[in-house]
Design a protein around this motif. Structure first.
Motif, PDB file in Angstrom:
ATOM      1  N   CYS A  20       0.543  -1.111   0.750  1.00 52.32           N
ATOM      2  CA  CYS A  20      -0.082  -0.076   0.628  1.00 52.32           C
ATOM      3  C   CYS A  20       0.956   1.426  -0.142  1.00 52.32           C
ATOM      4  CB  CYS A  20      -0.730   0.273   1.167  1.00 52.32           C
ATOM      5  SG  CYS A  20      -1.836  -1.430   1.156  1.00 52.32           S
ATOM      6  N   ASN A  77       0.775   3.729  -2.007  1.00 53.70           N
ATOM      7  CA  ASN A  77      -0.287   4.830  -2.198  1.00 53.70           C
ATOM      8  C   ASN A  77      -0.884   5.480  -0.831  1.00 53.70           C
ATOM      9  OD1 ASN A  77       1.030   4.637  -5.159  1.00 53.70           O
ATOM     10  ND2 ASN A  77      -1.027   3.245  -5.825  1.00 53.70           N
ATOM     11  N   ILE A  78      -0.820   4.986  -0.073  1.00 55.31           N
ATOM     12  CA  ILE A  78      -1.412   5.793   1.421  1.00 55.31           C
ATOM     13  C   ILE A  78       0.180   6.425   1.870  1.00 55.31           C
ATOM     14  CG2 ILE A  78      -2.309   4.801   3.412  1.00 55.31           C
ATOM     15  CD1 ILE A  78      -3.651   2.111   1.829  1.00 55.31           C
ATOM     16  N   GLN A  94      -8.134   1.861  -0.717  1.00 52.20           N
ATOM     17  CA  GLN A  94      -6.466   1.607  -0.940  1.00 52.20           C
ATOM     18  C   GLN A  94      -5.942   0.518  -0.357  1.00 52.20           C
ATOM     19  OE1 GLN A  94      -5.509   2.716  -3.899  1.00 52.20           O
ATOM     20  NE2 GLN A  94      -3.368   1.741  -3.975  1.00 52.20           N
ATOM     21  N   ARG A 115      -8.550  -2.526  -1.933  1.00 56.03           N
ATOM     22  CA  ARG A 115      -7.907  -3.132  -2.450  1.00 56.03           C
ATOM     23  C   ARG A 115      -7.130  -3.865  -2.602  1.00 56.03           C
ATOM     24  NH1 ARG A 115      -9.317   3.006  -5.883  1.00 56.03           N
ATOM     25  NH2 ARG A 115     -10.983   2.657  -6.505  1.00 56.03           N
ATOM     26  N   LYS A 116      -6.017  -3.231  -2.126  1.00 57.22           N
ATOM     27  CA  LYS A 116      -4.271  -4.037  -1.967  1.00 57.22           C
ATOM     28  C   LYS A 116      -5.169  -5.890  -1.657  1.00 57.22           C
ATOM     29  CE  LYS A 116       0.368  -4.183  -2.346  1.00 57.22           C
ATOM     30  NZ  LYS A 116       0.432  -3.753  -3.615  1.00 57.22           N
ATOM     31  N   ARG A 161      -9.598  -3.450  -7.939  1.00 55.53           N
ATOM     32  CA  ARG A 161      -9.678  -2.172  -7.958  1.00 55.53           C
ATOM     33  C   ARG A 161     -11.154  -1.668  -7.705  1.00 55.53           C
ATOM     34  NH1 ARG A 161      -7.955   2.413  -8.425  1.00 55.53           N
ATOM     35  NH2 ARG A 161      -8.771   3.809 -10.016  1.00 55.53           N
TER      36      ARG A 161
END
Length: 70
Positions: A2, A4-5, A27, A30-31, A36
Motif C-alpha cells: 500500500c 500509495n496510502i 486503497q 483494494r490491495k 480495484r
C-alpha cells in the motif's frame, strides 16, 4: 504494501478529512482483496470493509499521542 496510502498523522498531515481516511481505507481494501472495483456480487462486502477500515483508522488517529510536535 500500500505504498500509495499517505501518512495521516501529524506532523505529516495536519488537517485530515473523512475523505482522506476513506481514500486510504479504499486503497487498503483494494490491495488486500486484489480488486480495484469489485463485481456487483462483491460490492456490498467491499464497501462494508472500506467503512470498517475507515472507522478503525479514525479511531487510531484519534487515540495516537504524538510527542515532540508543538
Amino acid at each position: 504494501m500500500c505504498r500509495n496510502i499517505k501518512t495521516l498523522r501529524p506532523p505529516y498531515a495536519e488537517a485530515v478529512t473523512g475523505e482522506d481516511t476513506r481514500a486510504a481505507a479504499r486503497q487498503y481494501v483494494r490491495k488486500v482483496s486484489g480488486f480495484r472495483e469489485p463485481a456487483a456480487h462483491n460490492a456490498e462486502a467491499f464497501e462494508r470493509a472500506v467503512d470498517r477500515v475507515a472507522a478503525a483508522t479514525d479511531e487510531l488517529l484519534g487515540a495516537l499521542v504524538v510527542r515532540g510536535n508543538g
